[in-house]
Design an enzyme around this catalytic site. Sequence first.
Site, PDB file in Angstrom:
ATOM      1  N   ARG A 276       0.839  -1.192   0.000  1.00  0.00           N
ATOM      2  CA  ARG A 276       0.000   0.000   0.000  1.00  0.00           C
ATOM      3  C   ARG A 276       0.877   1.246   0.000  1.00  0.00           C
ATOM      4  O   ARG A 276       2.060   1.212   0.354  1.00  0.00           O
ATOM      5  CB  ARG A 276      -0.957   0.017   1.180  1.00  0.00           C
ATOM      6  CG  ARG A 276      -0.313   0.134   2.565  1.00  0.00           C
ATOM      7  CD  ARG A 276      -0.124   1.583   2.989  1.00  0.00           C
ATOM      8  NE  ARG A 276       0.156   1.718   4.408  1.00  0.00           N
ATOM      9  CZ  ARG A 276       0.994   2.590   4.910  1.00  0.00           C
ATOM     10  NH1 ARG A 276       1.700   3.390   4.118  1.00  0.00           N
ATOM     11  NH2 ARG A 276       1.171   2.689   6.211  1.00  0.00           N
TER      12      ARG A 276
ATOM     13  N   GLU B 299      -6.465   8.349   7.117  1.00  0.00           N
ATOM     14  CA  GLU B 299      -5.370   9.146   7.677  1.00  0.00           C
ATOM     15  C   GLU B 299      -4.818  10.097   6.632  1.00  0.00           C
ATOM     16  O   GLU B 299      -4.484  11.248   6.928  1.00  0.00           O
ATOM     17  CB  GLU B 299      -4.260   8.222   8.184  1.00  0.00           C
ATOM     18  CG  GLU B 299      -3.072   8.962   8.776  1.00  0.00           C
ATOM     19  CD  GLU B 299      -2.036   8.024   9.370  1.00  0.00           C
ATOM     20  OE1 GLU B 299      -0.843   8.355   9.295  1.00  0.00           O
ATOM     21  OE2 GLU B 299      -2.416   6.974   9.910  1.00  0.00           O
TER      22      GLU B 299
ATOM     23  N   ARG C 250      -5.252   6.024   0.434  1.00  0.00           N
ATOM     24  CA  ARG C 250      -4.434   4.855   0.707  1.00  0.00           C
ATOM     25  C   ARG C 250      -4.757   3.856  -0.411  1.00  0.00           C
ATOM     26  O   ARG C 250      -5.905   3.415  -0.529  1.00  0.00           O
ATOM     27  CB  ARG C 250      -4.750   4.235   2.072  1.00  0.00           C
ATOM     28  CG  ARG C 250      -4.212   5.040   3.264  1.00  0.00           C
ATOM     29  CD  ARG C 250      -2.703   4.898   3.386  1.00  0.00           C
ATOM     30  NE  ARG C 250      -2.132   5.726   4.429  1.00  0.00           N
ATOM     31  CZ  ARG C 250      -1.936   5.326   5.678  1.00  0.00           C
ATOM     32  NH1 ARG C 250      -2.289   4.102   6.040  1.00  0.00           N
ATOM     33  NH2 ARG C 250      -1.394   6.130   6.556  1.00  0.00           N
TER      34      ARG C 250
ATOM     35  N   CYS D  61       1.736  11.745   8.059  1.00  0.00           N
ATOM     36  CA  CYS D  61       2.710  11.303   9.063  1.00  0.00           C
ATOM     37  C   CYS D  61       4.107  11.258   8.452  1.00  0.00           C
ATOM     38  O   CYS D  61       4.288  10.710   7.363  1.00  0.00           O
ATOM     39  CB  CYS D  61       2.333   9.918   9.584  1.00  0.00           C
ATOM     40  SG  CYS D  61       3.438   9.316  10.879  1.00  0.00           S
TER      41      CYS D  61
ATOM     42  N   THR E  89       6.493   9.412   8.989  1.00  0.00           N
ATOM     43  CA  THR E  89       6.997   8.053   8.773  1.00  0.00           C
ATOM     44  C   THR E  89       6.648   7.541   7.383  1.00  0.00           C
ATOM     45  O   THR E  89       7.213   6.549   6.920  1.00  0.00           O
ATOM     46  CB  THR E  89       6.430   7.068   9.816  1.00  0.00           C
ATOM     47  OG1 THR E  89       5.014   6.957   9.648  1.00  0.00           O
ATOM     48  CG2 THR E  89       6.738   7.538  11.223  1.00  0.00           C
TER      49      THR E  89
ATOM     50  N   ARG F 139       4.263   0.922   2.029  1.00  0.00           N
ATOM     51  CA  ARG F 139       4.383  -0.077   3.085  1.00  0.00           C
ATOM     52  C   ARG F 139       4.026  -1.436   2.491  1.00  0.00           C
ATOM     53  O   ARG F 139       2.874  -1.688   2.124  1.00  0.00           O
ATOM     54  CB  ARG F 139       3.476   0.237   4.266  1.00  0.00           C
ATOM     55  CG  ARG F 139       3.614  -0.752   5.420  1.00  0.00           C
ATOM     56  CD  ARG F 139       2.787  -0.309   6.632  1.00  0.00           C
ATOM     57  NE  ARG F 139       3.003  -1.200   7.752  1.00  0.00           N
ATOM     58  CZ  ARG F 139       2.309  -2.330   7.965  1.00  0.00           C
ATOM     59  NH1 ARG F 139       1.343  -2.685   7.131  1.00  0.00           N
ATOM     60  NH2 ARG F 139       2.567  -3.083   8.998  1.00  0.00           N
TER      61      ARG F 139
ATOM     62  N   ARG G 131       4.623  -6.035  14.046  1.00  0.00           N
ATOM     63  CA  ARG G 131       3.515  -5.627  14.909  1.00  0.00           C
ATOM     64  C   ARG G 131       2.368  -6.630  14.776  1.00  0.00           C
ATOM     65  O   ARG G 131       2.461  -7.582  14.006  1.00  0.00           O
ATOM     66  CB  ARG G 131       3.044  -4.210  14.575  1.00  0.00           C
ATOM     67  CG  ARG G 131       2.544  -3.988  13.159  1.00  0.00           C
ATOM     68  CD  ARG G 131       2.353  -2.503  12.905  1.00  0.00           C
ATOM     69  NE  ARG G 131       1.580  -2.223  11.701  1.00  0.00           N
ATOM     70  CZ  ARG G 131       1.327  -1.010  11.230  1.00  0.00           C
ATOM     71  NH1 ARG G 131       1.789   0.043  11.873  1.00  0.00           N
ATOM     72  NH2 ARG G 131       0.616  -0.828  10.142  1.00  0.00           N
TER      73      ARG G 131
ATOM     74  N   GLU H  93      -1.076  -0.946  13.941  1.00  0.00           N
ATOM     75  CA  GLU H  93      -0.135  -0.368  14.893  1.00  0.00           C
ATOM     76  C   GLU H  93      -0.708  -0.404  16.294  1.00  0.00           C
ATOM     77  O   GLU H  93      -1.913  -0.214  16.492  1.00  0.00           O
ATOM     78  CB  GLU H  93       0.170   1.080  14.489  1.00  0.00           C
ATOM     79  CG  GLU H  93       1.393   1.645  15.148  1.00  0.00           C
ATOM     80  CD  GLU H  93       1.835   2.966  14.521  1.00  0.00           C
ATOM     81  OE1 GLU H  93       2.893   3.465  14.935  1.00  0.00           O
ATOM     82  OE2 GLU H  93       1.119   3.470  13.646  1.00  0.00           O
TER      83      GLU H  93
END
Length: 370
Positions: A127, A226, A230, A272, A274, A281, A310, A315
């Site tokens: 993604r 978010e 996505r 974000c 990150t 990801r 994780r 998360e």
Amino acid sequence: MDQIDSTDLAVLEAEYKKFKAVKSRSLLKKYLTQDVFDKLKHRVTASGATLYDCIKSGLANPDSSIGVYAPDAESYTLFHELYDPIIDEYHGGFSPKEYHPGINFGTADALGDLNEWGNYVVSTRVRCARSIEGYPFNPLMTSEHYAELEQDVENALDMLDDDLAGYYRSLNRITIQEQDELIAGHLLFKRGDRFLEAADACRFWPDGRGIFLNSDNTLVIWVNEEDHLRIISMQEGGDLAQVYDRFVRAVTALGNRLPFSFSQRLGFLSFCPTNLGTAIRASVHIRLPNLGKDKRILEDAADQFNLQVRGTAGEHSEAKDYTFDISNRRRLGLTEIECLQEMYDGVKEIIRLEKSMDKGNSRSRKNSTY
């Protein structure tokens, strides 16, 4: 550059004073020194973002590992004295003088099926996050922004064809029961957690939010969760090459119709820090009963390949039945295909370790006396 008004400044200073007295291991705590705070506290972006908008989630949640979000694209430059060292540390070394490399999706042929070495991988997904130029990020989005952006994205999604073709549904048109079923199938997002809530990322919920699914649910696109978008390619099993091929075709098709927010230094910009750079990801849900009993070995192997471990619920979640979510940690400073290769190589090594522990356990049983 605008200046923060006196009321907002007073709130920011009071909240920072409280935060200074709190114990925290977040990168926000590490890098928002008094000097940096004093330098940034008066600044306001063209969209109206203040330093408080950037750090409010970390102030409210001292247990955050990062502690900052970006309320708009300009924040990364206007408040760079805070973002730069956080980005440098999280992404394993990316100094303010470095630039993200150009886009290179490579070829899916460089990858393969991770279950070639045993049936360990339950599912695979790739993604990315994407933001649309001309819009701020969630904390500054108005109701009109959500409606306009959703319509722009829906029009672009209507142009997807062949195996990418599907349908878009706004959350306002999906029943709670249908939403629960999609969430249980790992297809739909939930309302944001406490970290996103504190960052004001869930305003006007569920307006402007929705989900796109192709015919066999192997292409999923979230709108205004978010990030603005996505884009997710996913399927059962471990065929990373097939998943990545579908992902690249979907991202390319949408990028030809929507202006993605991009920085020459930081790559694709996202809410974000990150998720900067490639914003990719790549992950597997993988069952590891042996390594699951010795998380230290699993974490050490993951660290060698810059992977994150994780729980499968996302998360801050725990692993169930020794099934873990393992993904690439680095997204910035390397190309798209390099992100995928790093994840592919790392998961192969983790499978090798799991198999070797299987053999060790088998030898132990043979050598036991009854």
